[in-house]
Design an enzyme around this catalytic site. Structure first.
Site, PDB file in Angstrom:
ATOM      1  N   GLY A  22       0.825  -1.206   0.000  1.00  0.00           N
ATOM      2  CA  GLY A  22       0.000   0.000   0.000  1.00  0.00           C
ATOM      3  C   GLY A  22       0.858   1.253   0.000  1.00  0.00           C
ATOM      4  N   GLY A  24       1.762   3.186  -2.389  1.00  0.00           N
ATOM      5  CA  GLY A  24       1.511   4.182  -3.439  1.00  0.00           C
ATOM      6  C   GLY A  24       0.734   5.387  -2.953  1.00  0.00           C
ATOM      7  N   SER A 115     -22.752  -7.783   3.980  1.00  0.00           N
ATOM      8  CA  SER A 115     -22.862  -9.123   3.404  1.00  0.00           C
ATOM      9  C   SER A 115     -21.617  -9.906   3.826  1.00  0.00           C
ATOM     10  CB  SER A 115     -22.920  -9.030   1.881  1.00  0.00           C
ATOM     11  OG  SER A 115     -21.685  -8.527   1.401  1.00  0.00           O
ATOM     12  N   TYR A 157      -8.048   0.457  17.842  1.00  0.00           N
ATOM     13  CA  TYR A 157      -9.175  -0.467  18.070  1.00  0.00           C
ATOM     14  C   TYR A 157      -8.789  -1.927  17.785  1.00  0.00           C
ATOM     15  CZ  TYR A 157     -10.478   0.315  13.072  1.00  0.00           C
ATOM     16  OH  TYR A 157     -10.492   0.415  11.705  1.00  0.00           O
ATOM     17  N   LYS A 172      -7.566  -6.224  12.300  1.00  0.00           N
ATOM     18  CA  LYS A 172      -6.432  -5.531  12.923  1.00  0.00           C
ATOM     19  C   LYS A 172      -6.066  -6.181  14.266  1.00  0.00           C
ATOM     20  CE  LYS A 172      -5.696  -1.930  10.053  1.00  0.00           C
ATOM     21  NZ  LYS A 172      -4.430  -1.694   9.348  1.00  0.00           N
ATOM     22  N   ARG A 209     -13.549   7.373   3.483  1.00  0.00           N
ATOM     23  CA  ARG A 209     -14.362   6.198   3.824  1.00  0.00           C
ATOM     24  C   ARG A 209     -14.843   6.190   5.275  1.00  0.00           C
ATOM     25  NH1 ARG A 209     -10.336   4.402   0.271  1.00  0.00           N
ATOM     26  NH2 ARG A 209     -11.194   3.285  -1.516  1.00  0.00           N
TER      27      ARG A 209
HETATM   28  C1  HXC Z   1     -21.477  -1.845   2.929  1.00  0.00           C
HETATM   29  C2  HXC Z   1     -19.931  -2.336   1.260  1.00  0.00           C
HETATM   30  C3  HXC Z   1     -19.475  -0.985   1.272  1.00  0.00           C
HETATM   31  C4  HXC Z   1     -20.108  -0.062   2.199  1.00  0.00           C
HETATM   32  C5  HXC Z   1     -18.326  -2.097  -0.198  1.00  0.00           C
HETATM   33  N1  HXC Z   1     -19.193  -2.967   0.327  1.00  0.00           N
HETATM   34  N2  HXC Z   1     -18.468  -0.879   0.363  1.00  0.00           N
HETATM   35  N3  HXC Z   1     -20.918  -2.757   2.078  1.00  0.00           N
HETATM   36  N4  HXC Z   1     -21.105  -0.548   2.995  1.00  0.00           N
HETATM   37  N5  HXC Z   1     -19.721   1.206   2.279  1.00  0.00           N
HETATM   38  C6  HXC Z   1     -19.363  -4.371  -0.041  1.00  0.00           C
HETATM   39  C7  HXC Z   1     -19.765  -4.530  -1.500  1.00  0.00           C
HETATM   40  O1  HXC Z   1     -21.172  -4.330  -1.665  1.00  0.00           O
HETATM   41  C8  HXC Z   1     -19.334  -5.977  -1.754  1.00  0.00           C
HETATM   42  O2  HXC Z   1     -20.222  -6.917  -1.195  1.00  0.00           O
HETATM   43  C9  HXC Z   1     -18.054  -6.087  -0.958  1.00  0.00           C
HETATM   44  O3  HXC Z   1     -18.113  -5.062   0.048  1.00  0.00           O
HETATM   45  C10 HXC Z   1     -16.804  -5.873  -1.813  1.00  0.00           C
HETATM   46  O4  HXC Z   1     -16.933  -4.584  -2.418  1.00  0.00           O
HETATM   47  P1  HXC Z   1     -16.161  -4.177  -3.741  1.00  0.00           P
HETATM   48  O5  HXC Z   1     -16.480  -2.765  -4.015  1.00  0.00           O
HETATM   49  O6  HXC Z   1     -16.385  -5.212  -4.811  1.00  0.00           O
HETATM   50  O7  HXC Z   1     -14.633  -4.363  -3.269  1.00  0.00           O
HETATM   51  P2  HXC Z   1     -13.317  -3.764  -3.862  1.00  0.00           P
HETATM   52  O8  HXC Z   1     -13.535  -3.092  -5.185  1.00  0.00           O
HETATM   53  O9  HXC Z   1     -12.292  -4.841  -3.767  1.00  0.00           O
HETATM   54  O10 HXC Z   1     -12.938  -2.585  -2.830  1.00  0.00           O
HETATM   55  C11 HXC Z   1     -12.458  -2.907  -1.555  1.00  0.00           C
HETATM   56  C12 HXC Z   1     -12.893  -1.876  -0.498  1.00  0.00           C
HETATM   57  C13 HXC Z   1     -12.510  -0.434  -0.954  1.00  0.00           C
HETATM   58  C14 HXC Z   1     -12.233  -2.264   0.810  1.00  0.00           C
HETATM   59  C15 HXC Z   1     -14.417  -1.951  -0.355  1.00  0.00           C
HETATM   60  O11 HXC Z   1     -12.941   0.473   0.032  1.00  0.00           O
HETATM   61  C16 HXC Z   1     -11.031  -0.294  -1.153  1.00  0.00           C
HETATM   62  O12 HXC Z   1     -10.513  -0.595  -2.242  1.00  0.00           O
HETATM   63  N6  HXC Z   1     -10.263   0.166  -0.134  1.00  0.00           N
HETATM   64  C17 HXC Z   1      -8.798   0.316  -0.157  1.00  0.00           C
HETATM   65  C18 HXC Z   1      -8.302   1.520   0.576  1.00  0.00           C
HETATM   66  C19 HXC Z   1      -8.915   1.759   1.935  1.00  0.00           C
HETATM   67  O13 HXC Z   1      -9.961   1.239   2.292  1.00  0.00           O
HETATM   68  N7  HXC Z   1      -8.218   2.616   2.714  1.00  0.00           N
HETATM   69  C20 HXC Z   1      -8.670   3.007   4.009  1.00  0.00           C
HETATM   70  C21 HXC Z   1      -7.847   2.339   5.058  1.00  0.00           C
HETATM   71  S1  HXC Z   1      -8.129   3.255   6.489  1.00  0.00           S
HETATM   72  P3  HXC Z   1     -21.463  -7.586  -2.036  1.00  0.00           P
HETATM   73  O14 HXC Z   1     -21.932  -8.708  -1.159  1.00  0.00           O
HETATM   74  O15 HXC Z   1     -22.461  -6.490  -2.156  1.00  0.00           O
HETATM   75  O16 HXC Z   1     -20.881  -8.028  -3.331  1.00  0.00           O
HETATM   76  C22 HXC Z   1      -7.990   2.362   7.860  1.00  0.00           C
HETATM   77  C23 HXC Z   1      -7.940   3.285   9.077  1.00  0.00           C
HETATM   78  C24 HXC Z   1      -8.411   2.716  10.347  1.00  0.00           C
HETATM   79  O17 HXC Z   1      -7.912   1.194   7.852  1.00  0.00           O
HETATM   80  C25 HXC Z   1      -8.367   3.629  11.568  1.00  0.00           C
HETATM   81  C26 HXC Z   1      -8.799   5.051  11.414  1.00  0.00           C
HETATM   82  C27 HXC Z   1      -8.692   5.868  12.658  1.00  0.00           C
HETATM   83  P1  NAP Z   2      -4.800   4.397   2.032  1.00  0.00           P
HETATM   84  O1  NAP Z   2      -4.057   5.517   1.401  1.00  0.00           O
HETATM   85  O2  NAP Z   2      -6.134   4.041   1.484  1.00  0.00           O
HETATM   86  O3  NAP Z   2      -3.837   3.126   2.029  1.00  0.00           O
HETATM   87  C1  NAP Z   2      -4.251   1.816   1.834  1.00  0.00           C
HETATM   88  C2  NAP Z   2      -3.411   1.213   0.735  1.00  0.00           C
HETATM   89  O4  NAP Z   2      -3.652  -0.194   0.688  1.00  0.00           O
HETATM   90  C3  NAP Z   2      -3.711   1.774  -0.657  1.00  0.00           C
HETATM   91  O5  NAP Z   2      -2.509   2.189  -1.249  1.00  0.00           O
HETATM   92  C4  NAP Z   2      -4.288   0.591  -1.413  1.00  0.00           C
HETATM   93  O6  NAP Z   2      -3.915   0.622  -2.781  1.00  0.00           O
HETATM   94  C5  NAP Z   2      -3.654  -0.584  -0.676  1.00  0.00           C
HETATM   95  N1  NAP Z   2      -4.421  -1.823  -0.829  1.00  0.00           N
HETATM   96  C6  NAP Z   2      -5.739  -2.009  -0.574  1.00  0.00           C
HETATM   97  N2  NAP Z   2      -6.094  -3.263  -0.866  1.00  0.00           N
HETATM   98  C7  NAP Z   2      -4.970  -3.894  -1.283  1.00  0.00           C
HETATM   99  C8  NAP Z   2      -4.695  -5.210  -1.729  1.00  0.00           C
HETATM  100  N3  NAP Z   2      -5.641  -6.154  -1.778  1.00  0.00           N
HETATM  101  N4  NAP Z   2      -3.423  -5.515  -2.099  1.00  0.00           N
HETATM  102  C9  NAP Z   2      -2.460  -4.566  -2.053  1.00  0.00           C
HETATM  103  N5  NAP Z   2      -2.656  -3.320  -1.649  1.00  0.00           N
HETATM  104  C10 NAP Z   2      -3.908  -2.978  -1.275  1.00  0.00           C
HETATM  105  O7  NAP Z   2      -5.031   4.685   3.585  1.00  0.00           O
HETATM  106  P2  NAP Z   2      -4.034   5.117   4.763  1.00  0.00           P
HETATM  107  O8  NAP Z   2      -4.818   5.979   5.669  1.00  0.00           O
HETATM  108  O9  NAP Z   2      -2.751   5.581   4.237  1.00  0.00           O
HETATM  109  O10 NAP Z   2      -3.828   3.720   5.511  1.00  0.00           O
HETATM  110  C11 NAP Z   2      -2.546   3.106   5.609  1.00  0.00           C
HETATM  111  C12 NAP Z   2      -2.513   2.189   6.825  1.00  0.00           C
HETATM  112  O11 NAP Z   2      -2.649   2.972   8.009  1.00  0.00           O
HETATM  113  C13 NAP Z   2      -3.627   1.155   6.861  1.00  0.00           C
HETATM  114  O12 NAP Z   2      -3.121  -0.049   7.398  1.00  0.00           O
HETATM  115  C14 NAP Z   2      -4.620   1.747   7.818  1.00  0.00           C
HETATM  116  O13 NAP Z   2      -5.417   0.789   8.437  1.00  0.00           O
HETATM  117  C15 NAP Z   2      -3.662   2.398   8.806  1.00  0.00           C
HETATM  118  N6  NAP Z   2      -4.267   3.459   9.632  1.00  0.00           N
HETATM  119  C16 NAP Z   2      -4.584   4.655   9.058  1.00  0.00           C
HETATM  120  C17 NAP Z   2      -5.121   5.641   9.867  1.00  0.00           C
HETATM  121  C18 NAP Z   2      -5.468   6.994   9.315  1.00  0.00           C
HETATM  122  O14 NAP Z   2      -6.050   7.808  10.038  1.00  0.00           O
HETATM  123  N7  NAP Z   2      -5.115   7.315   8.083  1.00  0.00           N
HETATM  124  C19 NAP Z   2      -5.342   5.400  11.233  1.00  0.00           C
HETATM  125  C20 NAP Z   2      -5.015   4.155  11.770  1.00  0.00           C
HETATM  126  C21 NAP Z   2      -4.458   3.190  10.949  1.00  0.00           C
HETATM  127  P3  NAP Z   2      -4.796  -0.044  -3.971  1.00  0.00           P
HETATM  128  O15 NAP Z   2      -6.209   0.340  -3.727  1.00  0.00           O
HETATM  129  O16 NAP Z   2      -4.183   0.513  -5.219  1.00  0.00           O
HETATM  130  O17 NAP Z   2      -4.562  -1.512  -3.874  1.00  0.00           O
END
Ligand code: HXC
Ligand code: NAP
Length: 294
Positions: A22, A24, A115, A157, A172, A209
């Site tokens: 991740g 990028g 789901s 969390y 996590k 998100r």
């Molecule tokens: C309910 C949802 C949903 C939503 C997706 N789904 N979004 N359900 N509410 N908001 C469901 C879809 O309907 C589908 O189920 C399944 O999840 C898979 O969705 P896809 O869109 O096909 O998945 P995909 O394209 O692979 O995307 C994965 C993703 C997306 C996780 C949903 O958000 C993503 O690419 N995220 C990567 C980056 C990211 O999330 N970064 C944030 C990390 S922050 P069904 O059954 O309908 O097919 C973090 C911080 C924590 O972790 C702490 C903060 C303080």
């Molecule tokens: P982010 O920019 O969305 O980073 C998540 C990265 O994961 C993206 O680059 C994404 O790239 C990659 N990724 C997702 N699915 C993947 C897969 N299947 N294979 C390979 N790569 C994948 O969010 P961020 O805030 O920087 O988060 C980075 C880390 O910090 C995460 O572990 C998150 O839980 C943690 N964190 C963040 C916060 C915060 O406040 N930002 C707080 C606590 C913890 P692609 O979609 O191109 O794959």
């Protein structure tokens, strides 16, 4: 205050080749840039090659005297793709001796709306992705007798749990357990494993998100943080660089929280008393002292 400045100034990561999943975007990109500045070689890996290419170009141009960075598309859920990243990293740099499990997926939702596939997608990226990378790089390190360092990016969390992000909390929590378990088991191979638990750090990926517009106005995350600010990317990168460097050689199995006191502030039974105005404390004190006599 120096927290926005790079902590190390020199070649503290020279000789290290670090895979950042991740890498990028967001925090992964910030950590990667700082590792490069400290003369590490960096491999960034995530699903979108075009995002990786743009980051490689940007970081290379911005840091001409730094280490070298390459980007290889990889879905961390697929072991064969992780193997291919390792292979490409070894081909390019001779060896890989660091791993940052940073890739994640997350979104907010009431759990009863999810789901099974929605649950799977998060758990698979976060937990399965982390153990795939740890296992594949770990086996390689053990076989090659290479000392190595792993860093897992978790959240606070991981141990408190949290509603509305339950798949992420479950995953996590698993990654934290993976951290502590491997720290104990693989230290004999000179493989150290630690974790960082960040509070909110602004990134497009997380904030779009987790704190979408509209909701953010109702529940401002800054109000949950006693230091009343978000984290700065450089302060997290400073901590990550320390944990990936040899300066932390005796730190193993630790999870370092960097959240401005957020989780303890919200866990403390009486923290909310800060809402009591100063002048009311005279009355309250009188009442409470009065109870002592009776
Ligand atoms: C309910 C949802 C949903 C939503 C997706 N789904 N979004 N359900 N509410 N908001 C469901 C879809 O309907 C589908 O189920 C399944 O999840 C898979 O969705 P896809 O869109 O096909 O998945 P995909 O394209 O692979 O995307 C994965 C993703 C997306 C996780 C949903 O958000 C993503 O690419 N995220 C990567 C980056 C990211 O999330 N970064 C944030 C990390 S922050 P069904 O059954 O309908 O097919 C973090 C911080 C924590 O972790 C702490 C903060 C303080
Ligand atoms: P982010 O920019 O969305 O980073 C998540 C990265 O994961 C993206 O680059 C994404 O790239 C990659 N990724 C997702 N699915 C993947 C897969 N299947 N294979 C390979 N790569 C994948 O969010 P961020 O805030 O920087 O988060 C980075 C880390 O910090 C995460 O572990 C998150 O839980 C943690 N964190 C963040 C916060 C915060 O406040 N930002 C707080 C606590 C913890 P692609 O979609 O191109 O794959």
């Amino acid at each position: 205050m120096k927290y926005k400045e790079p902590m190390f100034k020199a070649e503290e990561l020279k000789g290290k080749t670090i895979l950042v999943t991740g890498g990028g975007t967001g925090l992964g990109k910030s950590m990667s840039e700082y590792f490069l500045k400290l003369q590490a070689n960096v491999i960034i890996a995530s699903r979108k090659q075009e995002v990786l290419d743009a980051t490689v170009k940007e970081l290379t141009e911005a840091n001409p005297d730094a280490g070298k960075i390459i980007g290889i598309a990889c879905d961390v859920r697929k072991p064969q793709e992780v193997e291919a990243v390792l292979e490409a990293g070894v081909k390019e740099f001779g060896e890989v001796n660091g791993l940052v499990n940073n890739a994640a997926g997350n979104f907010i939702s009431p759990t009863e709306r999810l789901s099974p596939k929605a649950f799977d997608v998060i758990v698979d990226i976060v937990l399965k992705g982390s153990y795939n990378c740890s296992l594949i790089l770990g086996k390689y390190w053990i076989e090659q007798k290479l000392p190595a360092t792993m860093l897992n990016i978790v959240t606070t969390y991981s141990w408190t749990g949290s509603g509305y992000v339950v798949p992420s909390a479950v995953a996590k929590g698993g990654v934290l357990s993976l951290t502590r378990s491997l720290a104990a088991e693989w230290a004999k191979y000179k493989i150290r494993t630690n974790a960082i638990a960040p509070g909110p750090f602004p990134t497009q990926g997380a904030f779009s998100r987790l704190f979408p517009e509209g909701l953010k106005e109702k529940i401002d995350p800054v109000n949950r943080i006693p230091l009343k600010r978000y984290g700065e990317h450089q302060e997290l990168a400073n901590l990550a660089a320390y944990l990936m460097s040899d300066f932390s050689a005796y730190v193993n199995g630790e999870v370092v929280t960097i959240d401005g006191g957020e989780w303890l502030y919200n866990a403390g039974e009486f923290t909310g008393l800060e809402a009591v105005p100063e002048e009311m404390w005279d009355i309250i004190e009188k009442q409470v002292r009065g109870r002592n006599k009776g």
